[in-house]
Design a protein around this motif. Structure first.
Motif, mmCIF file in Angstrom:
data_model
loop_
_atom_site.group_PDB
_atom_site.id
_atom_site.type_symbol
_atom_site.label_atom_id
_atom_site.label_comp_id
_atom_site.label_asym_id
_atom_site.label_seq_id
_atom_site.Cartn_x
_atom_site.Cartn_y
_atom_site.Cartn_z
ATOM 1 N N TYR A 147 1.070 -1.288 0.007
ATOM 2 C CA TYR A 147 0.525 0.175 0.406
ATOM 3 C C TYR A 147 1.094 0.974 0.128
ATOM 4 O O TYR A 147 1.579 1.383 0.851
ATOM 5 C CB TYR A 147 -0.956 0.124 1.246
ATOM 6 N N CYS A 148 0.527 2.117 -0.400
ATOM 7 C CA CYS A 148 1.414 3.182 -1.427
ATOM 8 C C CYS A 148 1.059 4.737 0.254
ATOM 9 O O CYS A 148 -0.011 5.062 0.164
ATOM 10 C CB CYS A 148 0.823 3.573 -2.480
ATOM 11 N N ILE A 149 1.530 4.550 1.203
ATOM 12 C CA ILE A 149 1.834 5.632 2.512
ATOM 13 C C ILE A 149 3.056 5.494 2.251
ATOM 14 O O ILE A 149 3.756 4.773 3.265
ATOM 15 C CB ILE A 149 0.502 4.724 3.149
ATOM 16 N N THR A 150 3.038 7.050 2.645
ATOM 17 C CA THR A 150 4.350 7.109 3.257
ATOM 18 C C THR A 150 4.272 7.879 5.027
ATOM 19 O O THR A 150 3.365 7.660 5.523
ATOM 20 C CB THR A 150 5.015 8.684 2.720
ATOM 21 N N GLU A 151 5.660 7.796 5.572
ATOM 22 C CA GLU A 151 5.756 8.254 7.216
ATOM 23 C C GLU A 151 5.716 9.613 7.317
ATOM 24 O O GLU A 151 4.365 10.054 8.572
ATOM 25 C CB GLU A 151 6.969 7.440 7.866
ATOM 26 N N ALA A 152 5.688 10.461 6.309
ATOM 27 C CA ALA A 152 4.685 11.786 6.329
ATOM 28 C C ALA A 152 3.611 12.113 6.788
ATOM 29 O O ALA A 152 2.574 12.386 7.159
ATOM 30 C CB ALA A 152 5.299 12.288 5.015
ATOM 31 N N LYS A 153 2.900 10.978 6.120
ATOM 32 C CA LYS A 153 1.999 10.915 5.549
ATOM 33 C C LYS A 153 0.191 10.907 6.733
ATOM 34 O O LYS A 153 -0.028 10.942 7.467
ATOM 35 C CB LYS A 153 1.106 10.099 4.506
ATOM 36 N N VAL A 154 1.323 9.115 7.430
ATOM 37 C CA VAL A 154 1.314 9.052 8.626
ATOM 38 C C VAL A 154 1.035 10.311 9.723
ATOM 39 O O VAL A 154 0.275 10.175 10.475
ATOM 40 C CB VAL A 154 1.460 7.790 9.130
ATOM 41 N N VAL A 155 2.396 10.841 9.741
ATOM 42 C CA VAL A 155 2.491 11.325 11.106
ATOM 43 C C VAL A 155 1.458 13.202 10.704
ATOM 44 O O VAL A 155 1.236 13.478 11.767
ATOM 45 C CB VAL A 155 4.287 12.533 10.390
ATOM 46 N N ASP A 156 1.183 13.533 9.196
ATOM 47 C CA ASP A 156 0.715 13.945 9.266
ATOM 48 C C ASP A 156 -1.361 13.819 9.752
ATOM 49 O O ASP A 156 -2.249 14.496 10.299
ATOM 50 C CB ASP A 156 -0.083 14.102 7.644
#
Length: 216
Positions: A147-156
């Protein structure tokens, strides 16, 4: 006269017949044997990768043994073993470096390290089927795409959840609550995210202690 016992008749038991048990696989034929091991190993790895299967040193050795190479010592196997261990160590280091890691970010980091466009090009099969990845991320076996999700997105999303918690007078966020919130926002099952949350701290405005995100 071409009978079964003819020295060069080509039968399975003939000294130079080329069969798996032929003496020509030893002694003066050692160099040819090693090249044959390399070729067989490369073809076997390519076949497993094309089938979407995990490749390990053990599976390669088992295949070579089935062909009569009971003590495989080819250069390809040595190189593969070294790279496999390198990749495994990199995965453990990458995951343990931070309190939050996504499988998508790990894959990108590995591709950069290995200088490939796709992890499968490294000849070890899909990253999702790498044993240490399965242990760390617990992604279901029926998931075939990362799944395409980055650490930066999770932090947001963590900060968004923090704002919601603040309105509800809740200061701390449990990792499980964060994973659930991310899954809800992304519209996918939580187990499919490839999200690993553990360790120490995320960002500069929060601390991670006792499995709880504490905001300062």
């Amino acid at each position: 006269g071409g009978g079964k016992a003819a020295p060069n008749g080509g039968g399975k038991g003939a000294p130079n017949g080329g069969g798996k048990g032929a003496p020509g696989w030893r002694g003066e034929g050692a160099t040819t044997r090693h090249l044959s091991q390399d070729d067989e190993a490369k073809q076997f790895v390519q076949m497993l990768v094309q089938q979407g299967k995990h490749v390990s040193v053990y599976t390669i050795k088992q295949h070579l043994a089935s062909l009569g190479f009971h003590f495989p010592r080819c250069q390809f196997l040595q190189h593969f073993d070294k790279q496999y261990k390198h990749v495994r160590a990199f995965i453990l280091m990458f995951v343990n470096m931070t309190g939050l890691c996504t499988l998508y970010d790990l894959q990108r980091a590995l591709c950069t390290m290995l200088e490939v466009q796709r992890f499968e090009e490294a000849g070890m099969g899909p990253l999702l089927k790498f044993p240490v990845v399965q242990d760390l991320f617990q992604v279901p076996a029926d998931v075939h795409e990362i799944y395409c999700i980055t650490e930066a997105k999770v932090v947001d999303l963590l900060l968004a959840l923090k704002r919601r918690q603040t309105k509800m007078n809740r200061a701390n966020i449990q990792p499980e609550a964060l994973a659930t919130f991310v899954a809800e926002q992304e519209g996918v099952p939580k187990q499919h995210l490839g999200l690993k949350i553990e360790g120490w701290g995320i960002g500069t405005a929060m601390k991670y202690r006792g499995n709880v995100f504490r905001f300062q």
